[in-house]
Enzyme design. Structure first.
Site, PDB file in Angstrom:
ATOM      1  N   LYS A 133      -0.982  -9.657   2.624  1.00 20.39           N
ATOM      2  CA  LYS A 133      -0.312  -9.060   4.154  1.00 20.39           C
ATOM      3  C   LYS A 133      -1.378  -8.068   4.654  1.00 20.39           C
ATOM      4  CE  LYS A 133       2.875  -5.739   4.044  1.00 20.39           C
ATOM      5  NZ  LYS A 133       2.344  -4.674   4.865  1.00 20.39           N
ATOM      6  N   ASP A 152      -1.106  -6.309  -0.653  1.00 18.64           N
ATOM      7  CA  ASP A 152      -1.152  -5.599   0.712  1.00 18.64           C
ATOM      8  C   ASP A 152      -2.685  -4.998   0.902  1.00 18.64           C
ATOM      9  OD1 ASP A 152      -0.040  -4.648   2.887  1.00 18.64           O
ATOM     10  OD2 ASP A 152       1.027  -3.038   1.913  1.00 18.64           O
ATOM     11  N   GLU A 154      -1.614  -5.699   8.258  1.00 19.23           N
ATOM     12  CA  GLU A 154      -0.888  -4.831   9.607  1.00 19.23           C
ATOM     13  C   GLU A 154      -1.705  -5.368  10.813  1.00 19.23           C
ATOM     14  OE1 GLU A 154      -0.359  -0.783   8.923  1.00 19.23           O
ATOM     15  OE2 GLU A 154       0.570  -1.038   6.868  1.00 19.23           O
ATOM     16  N   GLU A 194       8.771  -4.340  10.751  1.00 22.15           N
ATOM     17  CA  GLU A 194       9.229  -3.089  10.489  1.00 22.15           C
ATOM     18  C   GLU A 194       9.861  -1.756  11.465  1.00 22.15           C
ATOM     19  OE1 GLU A 194       6.444  -0.798   7.717  1.00 22.15           O
ATOM     20  OE2 GLU A 194       7.745   0.947   7.543  1.00 22.15           O
ATOM     21  N   ASP A 198       0.685  -1.201   0.218  1.00 19.02           N
ATOM     22  CA  ASP A 198      -0.145  -0.123  -0.081  1.00 19.02           C
ATOM     23  C   ASP A 198       0.842   1.299  -0.019  1.00 19.02           C
ATOM     24  OD1 ASP A 198       0.971  -0.173   2.670  1.00 19.02           O
ATOM     25  OD2 ASP A 198      -0.901   0.265   3.641  1.00 19.02           O
ATOM     26  N   SER A 199       2.138   1.047   0.008  1.00 22.02           N
ATOM     27  CA  SER A 199       3.121   2.455   0.051  1.00 22.02           C
ATOM     28  C   SER A 199       2.945   2.688  -1.404  1.00 22.02           C
ATOM     29  CB  SER A 199       4.429   1.595   0.136  1.00 22.02           C
ATOM     30  OG  SER A 199       4.925   0.497  -0.743  1.00 22.02           O
TER      31      SER A 199
HETATM   32  O1  KIV Z   1       3.424  -1.400   1.820  1.00 24.40           O
HETATM   33  C1  KIV Z   1       4.494  -1.419   1.862  1.00 24.40           C
HETATM   34  O2  KIV Z   1       5.395  -1.370   0.940  1.00 24.40           O
HETATM   35  C2  KIV Z   1       4.958  -2.032   2.864  1.00 24.40           C
HETATM   36  C3  KIV Z   1       6.627  -1.795   3.519  1.00 24.40           C
HETATM   37  C4  KIV Z   1       6.846  -1.699   4.641  1.00 24.40           C
HETATM   38  C5  KIV Z   1       7.507  -2.945   2.704  1.00 24.40           C
HETATM   39  O3  KIV Z   1       4.562  -2.525   3.823  1.00 24.40           O
END
Ligand code: KIV
Length: 299
Positions: free
Chosen positions: A127, A97, A129, A196, A58-59
């Site tokens: 993924k 993500d 969080e 992280e 999500d970056s």
């Molecule tokens: O979204 C992202 O790029 C991440 C980074 C911490 C790798 O989760």
């Protein structure tokens, strides 16, 4: 350009890793390599080198879509990026993500959105969080056959709650919380955990208490693998660079130079040259001109 890349590494030289292989890498002492990717062109590049895992992070909200942080990106925007990456990187394990509020509202919504990453975008895993607070959601996903990577330490979707993008787990109490989160995720069935922005010693401690591999970003060399944001690694992002970033190229500067040369050559008449130009035989030109004059298009 594509032909040159092919020469260096044939596409068939690489095979997508499986979840069991990723998990086994820890016991084998083989470091996992992971990088984020958000589009087809870079997916092609990554697919031709020996990177184990792509994260459609999500970056991408920031480095690819220009948002100020990761919160605004929608599930649909993530899916557009994920689909493009899947089309470009057929031989690399790809993780989608889960964006902010795509998994926190309810378990049903979380399952539905995670499923979209696999069903619609061809992701191999997702993924999300969080530690203990998402463990039940993770368990439900894993039971439904969705491979999940956890993400603890600095969790950027909670940056406001955390008081900014700060190094996490700097006290005994905080490290115990981190370990409890990591163990809860492992128990829920994650195949790996992204760690992280924690001190290197903490990265190693958490890695050592876990059976599943850790992939670190700003978590020191003691994790089972490393991940970086592609645009940071390649020098394509003009914003703030955290201490943990190593820039391996300066593509923004190279691209700027190339574009400046292009402008100057267009203005100076050096581009295009005959080799970039379609031609026809002089007699065909004559015939066309005759026809245009005859029909009144030109004088
Ligand atoms: O979204 C992202 O790029 C991440 C980074 C911490 C790798 O989760």
């Amino acid at each position: 350009m594509t032909a040159d890349v092919k020469k260096t590494a044939p596409a068939d030289a690489k095979r997508k890793m499986t979840v069991p292989e990723i998990m086994a890498a820890k016991a084998q002492g083989r470091k996992l390599t992971m990088v984020t990717t958000y589009d087809f062109a870079f997916a092609n590049v990554v697919d031709r080198v020996d990177i184990d895992i792509i994260l459609v992070g999500d970056s991408g909200a920031m480095v690819n879509l220009g948002y100020p942080n990761t919160l605004p990106v929608s599930m649909d925007e993530m899916l557009v990026m994920a689909k493009a990456v899947a089309r470009g990187a057929r031989n690399t394990f790809i993780i989608g993500d889960m964006p902010f509020l795509s998994y926190q509202v309810s378990q049903e919504k979380a399952m539905e959105n995670a499923g979209r990453f696999l069903k619609e975008a061809g992701m191999d895993a997702i993924k999300l969080e969080g530690g203990r607070r998402v463990a039940l959601t993770v368990k439900a996903m894993v039971e439904a056959g969705i491979p999940v990577m956890g993400h603890i330490g600095l969790t950027p979707q909670s940056f406001s709650q955390l008081g900014g993008f700060k190094v996490q787990a700097k006290s005994g109490a905080a490290v115990k919380e981190l370990i409890d989160d990591a163990l809860a995720l492992q128990k829920a069935g994650v195949f790996a955990i992204l760690l992280e922005a924690v001190p290197a010693e903490v990265g190693k401690i958490v890695t050592d208490v876990l059976d599943v591999p850790t992939v670190g970003i700003g978590a020191g060399p003691g994790t089972n693998g490393q991940v970086l944001i592609l645009h940071d690694l390649l020098g394509l992002f003009g914003g703030f660079l955290p201490k943990f970033v190593k820039q391996y190229a300066n593509l923004a500067a190279d691209a700027g130079d190339a574009l400046a040369r292009y402008c100057s050559e267009v203005r100076g008449g050096q581009f295009p040259q005959p080799e970039q130009t379609y031609g026809i035989k002089p007699e065909q030109v004559e015939e066309i001109l005759r026809e245009l004059r005859r029909d009144g298009y030109i004088k």
